[in-house]
Design a protein around this motif. Structure first.
Motif, short mmCIF file in Angstrom:
data_model
loop_
_atom_site.label_atom_id
_atom_site.label_comp_id
_atom_site.label_asym_id
_atom_site.label_seq_id
_atom_site.Cartn_x
_atom_site.Cartn_y
_atom_site.Cartn_z
N LEU A 1 1.07 -12.77 -9.61
CA LEU A 1 -0.27 -12.36 -9.97
C LEU A 1 -0.25 -11.40 -11.16
O LEU A 1 0.62 -10.53 -11.27
CB LEU A 1 -0.92 -11.65 -8.77
N ASP A 2 -1.20 -11.57 -12.07
CA ASP A 2 -1.38 -10.63 -13.17
C ASP A 2 -2.08 -9.40 -12.60
O ASP A 2 -3.30 -9.42 -12.37
CB ASP A 2 -2.22 -11.26 -14.28
N LEU A 3 -1.33 -8.33 -12.37
CA LEU A 3 -1.89 -7.16 -11.71
C LEU A 3 -2.87 -6.40 -12.59
O LEU A 3 -3.57 -5.50 -12.10
CB LEU A 3 -0.76 -6.24 -11.24
N ARG A 4 -2.98 -6.78 -13.86
CA ARG A 4 -4.00 -6.16 -14.71
C ARG A 4 -5.40 -6.59 -14.27
O ARG A 4 -6.39 -5.95 -14.63
CB ARG A 4 -3.76 -6.54 -16.17
N LEU A 5 -5.47 -7.67 -13.49
CA LEU A 5 -6.75 -8.08 -12.93
C LEU A 5 -7.21 -7.12 -11.83
O LEU A 5 -8.39 -7.09 -11.47
CB LEU A 5 -6.65 -9.50 -12.35
N VAL A 6 -6.25 -6.36 -11.30
CA VAL A 6 -6.54 -5.42 -10.21
C VAL A 6 -6.82 -4.03 -10.75
O VAL A 6 -7.71 -3.31 -10.27
CB VAL A 6 -5.35 -5.38 -9.22
N GLY A 7 -6.07 -3.62 -11.79
CA GLY A 7 -6.24 -2.30 -12.37
C GLY A 7 -5.17 -2.01 -13.39
O GLY A 7 -4.27 -2.83 -13.62
N TYR B 1 -0.46 3.28 -13.47
CA TYR B 1 1.00 3.13 -13.55
C TYR B 1 1.57 2.67 -12.21
O TYR B 1 2.61 2.00 -12.16
CB TYR B 1 1.66 4.44 -14.00
N GLN B 2 0.89 2.99 -11.10
CA GLN B 2 1.36 2.52 -9.80
C GLN B 2 1.36 0.99 -9.75
O GLN B 2 2.29 0.37 -9.24
CB GLN B 2 0.48 3.08 -8.68
N LEU B 3 0.30 0.38 -10.29
CA LEU B 3 0.23 -1.08 -10.32
C LEU B 3 1.23 -1.65 -11.32
O LEU B 3 1.84 -2.69 -11.07
CB LEU B 3 -1.18 -1.52 -10.68
N PRO C 1 0.81 -1.22 0.00
CA PRO C 1 0.00 0.00 0.00
C PRO C 1 0.84 1.27 0.00
O PRO C 1 0.45 2.28 -0.60
CB PRO C 1 -0.84 -0.12 1.27
N VAL C 2 2.00 1.22 0.65
CA VAL C 2 2.85 2.41 0.68
C VAL C 2 3.34 2.74 -0.73
O VAL C 2 3.28 3.89 -1.18
CB VAL C 2 4.04 2.20 1.63
N ALA C 3 3.82 1.73 -1.46
CA ALA C 3 4.32 1.96 -2.81
C ALA C 3 3.22 2.39 -3.76
O ALA C 3 3.44 3.20 -4.66
CB ALA C 3 5.00 0.69 -3.34
N ARG D 1 -8.79 0.11 -2.56
CA ARG D 1 -9.50 -0.75 -3.53
C ARG D 1 -8.55 -1.71 -4.21
O ARG D 1 -8.85 -2.91 -4.35
CB ARG D 1 -10.20 0.15 -4.56
N TRP D 2 -7.39 -1.23 -4.63
CA TRP D 2 -6.41 -2.10 -5.30
C TRP D 2 -5.93 -3.20 -4.36
O TRP D 2 -5.84 -4.37 -4.75
CB TRP D 2 -5.21 -1.28 -5.77
N CYS D 3 -5.60 -2.82 -3.12
CA CYS D 3 -5.07 -3.81 -2.17
C CYS D 3 -6.10 -4.91 -1.89
O CYS D 3 -5.76 -6.10 -1.89
CB CYS D 3 -4.66 -3.12 -0.87
#
Length: 305
Positions: free
Chosen positions: A147-153, A156-158, A114-116, A129-131
Motif C-alpha cells: 500500500l502507498d502509505l501516503r494515502l493514509v498520511g 514520519y511514523q507512517l 498500531p503499536v509501531a 485514524r491512520w489505522c
C-alpha cells in the motif's frame, strides 16, 4: 452464535487505552465492529454487566478484558510491596474500577502496526485514524506492505512503518510460533528498524505474551517519578535490551522497566495502563484537586487548582 460473559469489566474504559481498539470501529453507544484481522466483521459490545461477541468466547474474553483480574494480580504481589505502594495500587483500583487489559493474541502480525505507529504521537487523534484509513484499503500485512502509505498520511511514523514491517516479516513473523519465551521475542522484535524497548514491550503486553511487560513511555516515567512507585536511575535502552533479558542485564538494578516487572509481576502491564489513563484524566487535565492520588504525588498542587 453470540458468546456472553458476566463481568465487572467496563468495556469502554478498557478498550480506550488498548491497541486492540485500533482493529475496531464504533458501531453503537456500547458496541464495536472488528474491521481488520481475525473475525473481521464481528461485533463486540456490552449490556449492563454482560459483554458479548459473535466471534466466540475466547476472543470475547481477550478483547473485553474479562480474562484478566487486576485485583487477583495485586493479591499475588501485595506481600512484596511497601505500605505506600499498596495504598497507591488500591487507590488506582478504586479510581479506575472496571479497567482491565484488552489484549489481542489473535492478530499477532497486525497488532504491530498500531503499536509501531504510536511513537511520539497521540493515540486517539492520530494512530486510530491512520489505522482505520489503512483497513479501508488493505486487510492483511502483505497488502499493507504494497500500500502507498501516503494515502493514509505523511507523518514520519507512517514513513518508517514499511521498514519496520518488512523487517518483522523477514526476521520475526516466521519465528513467531517458536518464540515462546517473552525475552526471546522482545529481542527479536528489536532486530526490526524503529522498534525499541517501549514498542517491543507494548506489543508483548497487548498480544498477551507477557502481562508483566510494562512499556516505559512518557506517562509511565512521569507517574512513577511523581508517585515513587519504584526506585530507578535509568530507562530501558535498545543497546542493552536487544542483547539482554532484564534478569541478566547489567543495568537492571537501576532500570525502571526491570524494577516494575520485578516488583509488580503480573500487575505491571495493567499498572502502566492505569497510570496512562490516570495521567490523561487528571494530570494533563490539571485536575489535581480531585485526584485520588493527590496525597502520594510529589507534584500535587503544582498541576492545577
Amino acid at each position: 452464535m453470540l458468546a456472553v460473559i458476566e463481568t465487572s469489566v467496563d468495556l469502554e474504559a478498557t478498550l480506550r487505552p488498548s491497541f486492540t481498539l485500533a482493529l475496531f470501529e464504533r458501531a453503537g453507544p456500547s458496541e464495536w465492529r472488528k474491521v481488520a484481522g481475525a473475525h473481521r466483521g464481528c461485533v463486540l459490545g456490552q449490556r449492563g454487566s454482560q459483554v458479548y461477541s459473535d466471534a466466540g468466547e475466547e476472543p470475547l474474553a481477550h478483547w473485553s478484558g474479562a480474562w484478566f483480574s487486576p485485583e487477583s494480580e495485586f493479591e499475588a504481589v501485595r506481600g512484596g510491596l511497601s505500605l505506600r505502594e499498596r495504598s497507591i495500587v488500591e487507590a488506582l483500583l478504586s479510581a479506575h474500577a472496571g479497567l482491565s487489559l484488552s489484549v489481542n493474541p489473535h492478530d499477532m502480525e497486525l497488532m504491530l502496526i498500531p503499536v509501531a505507529l504510536s511513537r511520539r504521537t497521540d493515540y486517539k487523534r492520530n494512530v486510530l485514524r491512520w489505522c482505520r484509513a489503512m483497513w479501508r484499503r488493505a486487510s492483511t500485512l502483505s497488502e499493507i506492505l504494497r500500500l502507498d502509505l501516503r494515502l493514509v498520511g505523511t507523518s514520519y511514523q507512517l514513513e518508517q512503518l514499511r521498514a519496520t514491517l518488512r523487517d518483522f516479516t523477514a526476521k520475526v513473523a516466521p519465528r513467531l510460533p517458536n518464540l515462546k519465551d517473552p525475552w526471546e521475542l522482545r529481542m527479536a522484535l528489536m532486530e526490526c528498524r524503529y522498534v525499541g524497548p517501549k514498542v517491543a514491550d507494548a506489543y508483548i503486553l497487548f498480544t498477551k505474551v507477557d502481562v508483566s511487560a510494562a512499556p516505559v513511555d512518557v506517562h509511565m516515567v512521569r507517574m512513577a517519578s511523581r508517585l515513587g512507585l519504584a526506585d530507578f536511575e535509568a530507562l530501558p535502552s535498545k543497546a542493552l535490551c536487544s542483547r539482554f533479558a532484564c534478569y541478566e542485564c547489567p543495568a537492571s538494578d537501576g532500570c525502571l522497566r526491570a524494577a516494575l516487572s520485578r516488583k509488580y509481576g503480573g500487575l505491571a502491564g495493567w499498572l502502566q495502563t492505569a497510570l496512562y489513563v490516570h495521567d490523561k484524566l487528571y494530570c494533563q487535565a490539571r485536575r489535581c484537586s480531585s485526584c485520588p492520588l493527590r496525597s502520594y504525588c510529589s507534584a500535587a498542587g503544582s498541576l492545577g487548582h
